[in-house]
Design an enzyme around this catalytic site. Structure first.
Site, mmCIF file in Angstrom:
data_model
loop_
_atom_site.group_PDB
_atom_site.id
_atom_site.type_symbol
_atom_site.label_atom_id
_atom_site.label_comp_id
_atom_site.label_asym_id
_atom_site.label_seq_id
_atom_site.Cartn_x
_atom_site.Cartn_y
_atom_site.Cartn_z
ATOM 1 N N GLY A 9 -30.569 -6.912 -67.547
ATOM 2 C CA GLY A 9 -30.379 -5.535 -67.108
ATOM 3 C C GLY A 9 -29.270 -4.880 -67.913
ATOM 4 O O GLY A 9 -28.132 -5.334 -67.882
ATOM 5 N N LEU A 13 -23.356 -1.701 -64.976
ATOM 6 C CA LEU A 13 -22.459 -2.865 -65.052
ATOM 7 C C LEU A 13 -22.895 -3.833 -66.150
ATOM 8 O O LEU A 13 -22.053 -4.422 -66.827
ATOM 9 C CB LEU A 13 -22.412 -3.603 -63.711
ATOM 10 C CG LEU A 13 -21.471 -3.051 -62.641
ATOM 11 C CD1 LEU A 13 -21.215 -4.094 -61.562
ATOM 12 C CD2 LEU A 13 -20.156 -2.556 -63.197
ATOM 13 N N ARG A 37 -39.079 -0.421 -73.061
ATOM 14 C CA ARG A 37 -37.624 -0.316 -72.899
ATOM 15 C C ARG A 37 -36.914 -0.920 -74.123
ATOM 16 O O ARG A 37 -35.885 -0.414 -74.562
ATOM 17 C CB ARG A 37 -37.144 -1.039 -71.628
ATOM 18 C CG ARG A 37 -37.622 -0.430 -70.336
ATOM 19 C CD ARG A 37 -37.110 0.976 -70.142
ATOM 20 N NE ARG A 37 -35.723 1.050 -69.742
ATOM 21 C CZ ARG A 37 -34.913 2.071 -70.022
ATOM 22 N NH1 ARG A 37 -35.352 3.094 -70.728
ATOM 23 N NH2 ARG A 37 -33.667 2.075 -69.619
ATOM 24 N N ALA A 131 -18.818 2.105 -63.011
ATOM 25 C CA ALA A 131 -19.501 2.532 -64.234
ATOM 26 C C ALA A 131 -20.773 3.267 -63.825
ATOM 27 O O ALA A 131 -21.336 3.011 -62.769
ATOM 28 C CB ALA A 131 -19.851 1.323 -65.097
ATOM 29 N N ARG A 133 -24.460 5.456 -65.660
ATOM 30 C CA ARG A 133 -25.230 5.738 -66.863
ATOM 31 C C ARG A 133 -25.258 7.240 -67.106
ATOM 32 O O ARG A 133 -25.747 7.995 -66.277
ATOM 33 C CB ARG A 133 -26.663 5.230 -66.696
ATOM 34 C CG ARG A 133 -26.762 3.751 -66.864
ATOM 35 C CD ARG A 133 -28.197 3.321 -67.009
ATOM 36 N NE ARG A 133 -28.819 3.067 -65.718
ATOM 37 C CZ ARG A 133 -30.046 2.581 -65.598
ATOM 38 N NH1 ARG A 133 -30.766 2.346 -66.662
ATOM 39 N NH2 ARG A 133 -30.554 2.368 -64.408
ATOM 40 N N LYS A 184 -16.303 -6.451 -48.258
ATOM 41 C CA LYS A 184 -16.784 -5.264 -48.982
ATOM 42 C C LYS A 184 -18.020 -4.699 -48.274
ATOM 43 O O LYS A 184 -18.177 -3.482 -48.145
ATOM 44 C CB LYS A 184 -17.105 -5.654 -50.435
ATOM 45 C CG LYS A 184 -17.391 -4.460 -51.319
ATOM 46 C CD LYS A 184 -17.299 -4.793 -52.798
ATOM 47 C CE LYS A 184 -17.610 -3.550 -53.624
ATOM 48 N NZ LYS A 184 -18.745 -3.710 -54.509
ATOM 49 N N ASN A 188 -18.394 -0.967 -46.660
ATOM 50 C CA ASN A 188 -19.536 -0.136 -47.056
ATOM 51 C C ASN A 188 -20.324 0.331 -45.819
ATOM 52 O O ASN A 188 -20.688 1.496 -45.714
ATOM 53 C CB ASN A 188 -20.428 -0.952 -47.999
ATOM 54 C CG ASN A 188 -21.594 -0.159 -48.533
ATOM 55 O OD1 ASN A 188 -22.407 0.310 -47.760
ATOM 56 N ND2 ASN A 188 -21.678 -0.019 -49.845
ATOM 57 N N ASN A 202 -16.186 11.284 -48.895
ATOM 58 C CA ASN A 202 -15.588 10.253 -48.034
ATOM 59 C C ASN A 202 -14.492 10.821 -47.128
ATOM 60 O O ASN A 202 -14.391 10.470 -45.952
ATOM 61 C CB ASN A 202 -15.014 9.116 -48.881
ATOM 62 C CG ASN A 202 -16.119 8.294 -49.534
ATOM 63 O OD1 ASN A 202 -17.296 8.463 -49.218
ATOM 64 N ND2 ASN A 202 -15.742 7.412 -50.441
ATOM 65 N N SER A 252 -21.299 5.551 -53.099
ATOM 66 C CA SER A 252 -22.391 5.158 -54.005
ATOM 67 C C SER A 252 -23.750 5.395 -53.342
ATOM 68 O O SER A 252 -24.709 5.824 -54.003
ATOM 69 C CB SER A 252 -22.242 3.687 -54.402
ATOM 70 O OG SER A 252 -22.151 2.882 -53.247
HETATM 71 P P1 NAP Z 1 -28.099 0.225 -62.752
HETATM 72 O O1 NAP Z 1 -27.213 1.088 -63.563
HETATM 73 O O2 NAP Z 1 -29.265 0.846 -62.026
HETATM 74 O O3 NAP Z 1 -28.655 -0.945 -63.696
HETATM 75 C C1 NAP Z 1 -29.603 -1.870 -63.265
HETATM 76 C C2 NAP Z 1 -30.381 -2.294 -64.487
HETATM 77 O O4 NAP Z 1 -31.257 -3.363 -64.138
HETATM 78 C C3 NAP Z 1 -31.241 -1.193 -65.097
HETATM 79 O O5 NAP Z 1 -30.905 -1.057 -66.454
HETATM 80 C C4 NAP Z 1 -32.655 -1.710 -64.919
HETATM 81 O O6 NAP Z 1 -33.539 -1.403 -65.989
HETATM 82 C C5 NAP Z 1 -32.409 -3.199 -64.934
HETATM 83 N N1 NAP Z 1 -33.529 -3.972 -64.420
HETATM 84 C C6 NAP Z 1 -34.153 -3.894 -63.213
HETATM 85 N N2 NAP Z 1 -35.164 -4.777 -63.150
HETATM 86 C C7 NAP Z 1 -35.177 -5.447 -64.340
HETATM 87 C C8 NAP Z 1 -35.988 -6.483 -64.894
HETATM 88 N N3 NAP Z 1 -36.993 -6.995 -64.202
HETATM 89 N N4 NAP Z 1 -35.720 -6.932 -66.134
HETATM 90 C C9 NAP Z 1 -34.696 -6.394 -66.852
HETATM 91 N N5 NAP Z 1 -33.896 -5.400 -66.384
HETATM 92 C C10 NAP Z 1 -34.124 -4.940 -65.146
HETATM 93 O O7 NAP Z 1 -27.290 -0.586 -61.647
HETATM 94 P P2 NAP Z 1 -25.718 -0.912 -61.604
HETATM 95 O O8 NAP Z 1 -24.981 0.294 -61.117
HETATM 96 O O9 NAP Z 1 -25.288 -1.545 -62.866
HETATM 97 O O10 NAP Z 1 -25.687 -1.957 -60.410
HETATM 98 C C11 NAP Z 1 -26.008 -3.330 -60.555
HETATM 99 C C12 NAP Z 1 -25.442 -4.056 -59.325
HETATM 100 O O11 NAP Z 1 -24.006 -3.983 -59.396
HETATM 101 C C13 NAP Z 1 -25.824 -3.382 -58.002
HETATM 102 O O12 NAP Z 1 -26.049 -4.337 -57.009
HETATM 103 C C14 NAP Z 1 -24.607 -2.540 -57.658
HETATM 104 O O13 NAP Z 1 -24.443 -2.293 -56.275
HETATM 105 C C15 NAP Z 1 -23.485 -3.428 -58.197
HETATM 106 N N6 NAP Z 1 -22.259 -2.675 -58.497
HETATM 107 C C16 NAP Z 1 -22.308 -1.592 -59.325
HETATM 108 C C17 NAP Z 1 -21.123 -0.905 -59.620
HETATM 109 C C18 NAP Z 1 -21.107 0.296 -60.552
HETATM 110 O O14 NAP Z 1 -20.059 0.939 -60.694
HETATM 111 N N7 NAP Z 1 -22.197 0.662 -61.185
HETATM 112 C C19 NAP Z 1 -19.919 -1.345 -59.063
HETATM 113 C C20 NAP Z 1 -19.908 -2.468 -58.235
HETATM 114 C C21 NAP Z 1 -21.096 -3.125 -57.959
HETATM 115 P P3 NAP Z 1 -34.040 0.087 -66.348
HETATM 116 O O15 NAP Z 1 -32.948 0.654 -67.181
HETATM 117 O O16 NAP Z 1 -35.273 -0.191 -67.121
HETATM 118 O O17 NAP Z 1 -34.236 0.792 -65.046
#
Ligand code: NAP
Length: 305
Positions: A9, A13, A37, A131, A133, A184, A188, A202, A252
Site C-alpha cells: 500500500g 502512511l 496502479r 499524513a 494524500r 487509542k 477514538n 473536535n 479522521s
Molecule cells: P490510505 O492513504 O488510504 O492508504 C491505503 C493504501 O492501501 C492505498 O494506497 C491503497 O491503494 C492501498 N491498498 C488497499 N488495498 C490494497 C491491496 N490489495 N494491495 C495493495 N495496496 C492496497 O490510508 P492511510 O491513511 O495510510 O491509513 C493506513 C492505516 O494507518 C489505517 O488503518 C489508518 O487508520 C492508519 N493510520 C493512518 C494515519 C494517517 O495519518 N494517515 C495515522 C495513524 C494511523 P490505492 O491507492 O490503490 O487505493
C-alpha cells in the site's frame, strides 16, 4: 538481493515510511494492487513527500502482489478493512518466520491476520504520525507523532529497529502494545463518532460533556473487563485534553465521511461494542452511538461496517 522491506500500500502512511527508508539507504519495494496502479506509479516517477512545504521525489521501486521475490519483512499500510485480503494476495511469497508489521488503526484486523498466518511474526504498530494524500503518490507529512511497536505474545525487540533509527522514523518498542492500541481505540470511540454526528470540529465537543462522560465510563468498564486496566486510567481526562489540544481539527472519521470514503468504524466503535457483548457487559451509550453512526453512514451512501 532480497530487499529488506516490502511495503503493502503506497498511500499516506505507506508512502511516509517508504520515502524515509529509501532516503536512509534502506530501499524498500512498494506493492501496488493492480497493473493500472503500477502504470500510474511509474508515470508519476515515484513517491513524492511534502514536508515543511518542500516536495522531494523518491524513485522507490514498485511491484505487484504476484511478483517473485520472497518477502521477509512486510509493512502493511492498507486500511484495516483491506489489510487481510491484501496480504492474502501475496501470502505465497512470505518466507517462514517473516515479520509482518501492522499499521492499522483500531483492533480486530491485527488479530485476524496473526491467526491466519501463524508462521509469520506479527508486530502491531500504534501510530500517531499524521499524513495525507494530496494526490496520487503525493504524500504530505502533516503531523509529527510517534510509533509504538510491539508483539502481543511478547518478544525481544527485533534487530531491524536500527533501520528505523537510520530512517528517522520515531518509534519505541513496548511490551504493552495491546494497552496502547486499546487506549487509542477508546479515545477514538469517545471523540470521532460524536464529531461526525454533530458535524463539528473536535473542540466543539466540549459542549457534549455529558455524552463524553457516559461514553468514557462505559469504555473504562470495557477496558477493565478486557484486562486493560492501565488503558482505562485517566481516560476521561485524556479525552478532554485531546479535544482541547485538537480543538480546531476535524477527526479522521469526520474527514473520511466528508470525503465520501469508507470509515474504519468496524475496527473502532464496532470492535468496542462486539467485545462488550462477548464479555456480557451492557454498554447502552456505546451501542446507541454505533446505531446512530451506522444509520448516518447509510443515509450518506457509505458502508456501515
Ligand atoms: P490510505 O492513504 O488510504 O492508504 C491505503 C493504501 O492501501 C492505498 O494506497 C491503497 O491503494 C492501498 N491498498 C488497499 N488495498 C490494497 C491491496 N490489495 N494491495 C495493495 N495496496 C492496497 O490510508 P492511510 O491513511 O495510510 O491509513 C493506513 C492505516 O494507518 C489505517 O488503518 C489508518 O487508520 C492508519 N493510520 C493512518 C494515519 C494517517 O495519518 N494517515 C495515522 C495513524 C494511523 P490505492 O491507492 O490503490 O487505493
Amino acid at each position: 538481493m532480497t530487499p529488506s522491506w516490502h511495503i503493502l500500500g503506497a498511500g499516506s502512511l505507506g508512502g511516509l515510511w517508504a520515502t524515509r527508508l529509501f532516503r536512509a539507504g534502506v530501499p524498500p519495494r512498494v506493492i501496488l494492487r493492480t497493473p493500472q496502479r503500477l502504470a500510474d506509479y511509474h508515470a508519476s516517477g515515484g513517491l513524492s513527500l511534502i514536508e515543511h512545504d518542500r516536495c522531494s521525489l523518491y524513485p522507490v521501486a514498485a511491484e505487484l502482489p504476484d511478483a517473485r521475490t520472497p518477502i521477509s519483512r512486510l509493512l502493511v499500510a492498507c486500511k484495516a478493512y483491506d489489510a487481510e485480503a491484501a496480504i492474502a494476495e501475496l501470502a505465497p511469497r512470505l518466507v517462514k518466520g517473516a515479520d509482518i508489521l501492522l499499521l492499522q488503526n483500531g483492533l480486530g484486523s491485527q488479530q485476524a491476520i496473526a491467526e491466519r498466518w501463524p508462521d509469520s511474526r506479527c508486530v502491531f504498530v500504534s501510530s500517531t504520525e499524521g499524513a495525507y494524500r494530496e494526490g496520487d503518490f503525493r504524500i504530505v507529512h502533516a503531523g509529527q507523532g510517534h510509533n509504538w511497536l510491539g508483539a502481543p505474545e511478547g518478544r525481544t525487540p527485533p534487530s531491524w529497529l536500527a533501520e528505523l533509527d537510520a530512517a528517522g522514523i520515531p518509534y519505541a518498542w513496548t511490551d504493552d502494545i495491546l494497552g496502547k492500541l486499546w487506549r487509542k481505540l477508546a479515545i477514538n470511540c469517545a471523540i470521532n463518532p460524536l464529531s461526525v454526528l454533530h458535524d463539528c470540529r473536535n473542540g466543539q465537543l466540549l459542549t457534549q460533556r455529558t455524552s463524553l462522560h457516559r461514553l468514557c465510563n462505559e469504555l473504562g468498564d470495557l477496558l477493565r473487563a478486557c484486562n486493560q486496566a492501565g488503558a482505562a486510567e485517566g481516560l476521561e481526562d485524556e479525552v478532554l485534553r485531546v479535544v482541547e489540544a485538537t480543538a480546531n481539527n476535524y477527526s479522521s472519521m469526520y474527514q473520511d465521511v466528508r470525503n465520501g470514503r469508507r470509515t474504519e468504524v468496524s475496527f473502532l466503535l464496532g470492535q468496542a461494542c462486539r467485545t462488550a457483548q462477548r464479555q456480557g457487559l451492557a454498554t447502552p451509550e456505546l451501542c446507541g452511538l454505533l446505531e446512530r453512526l451506522q444509520a448516518f453512514l447509510r443515509r450518506h451512501g457509505l458502508p456501515a461496517d
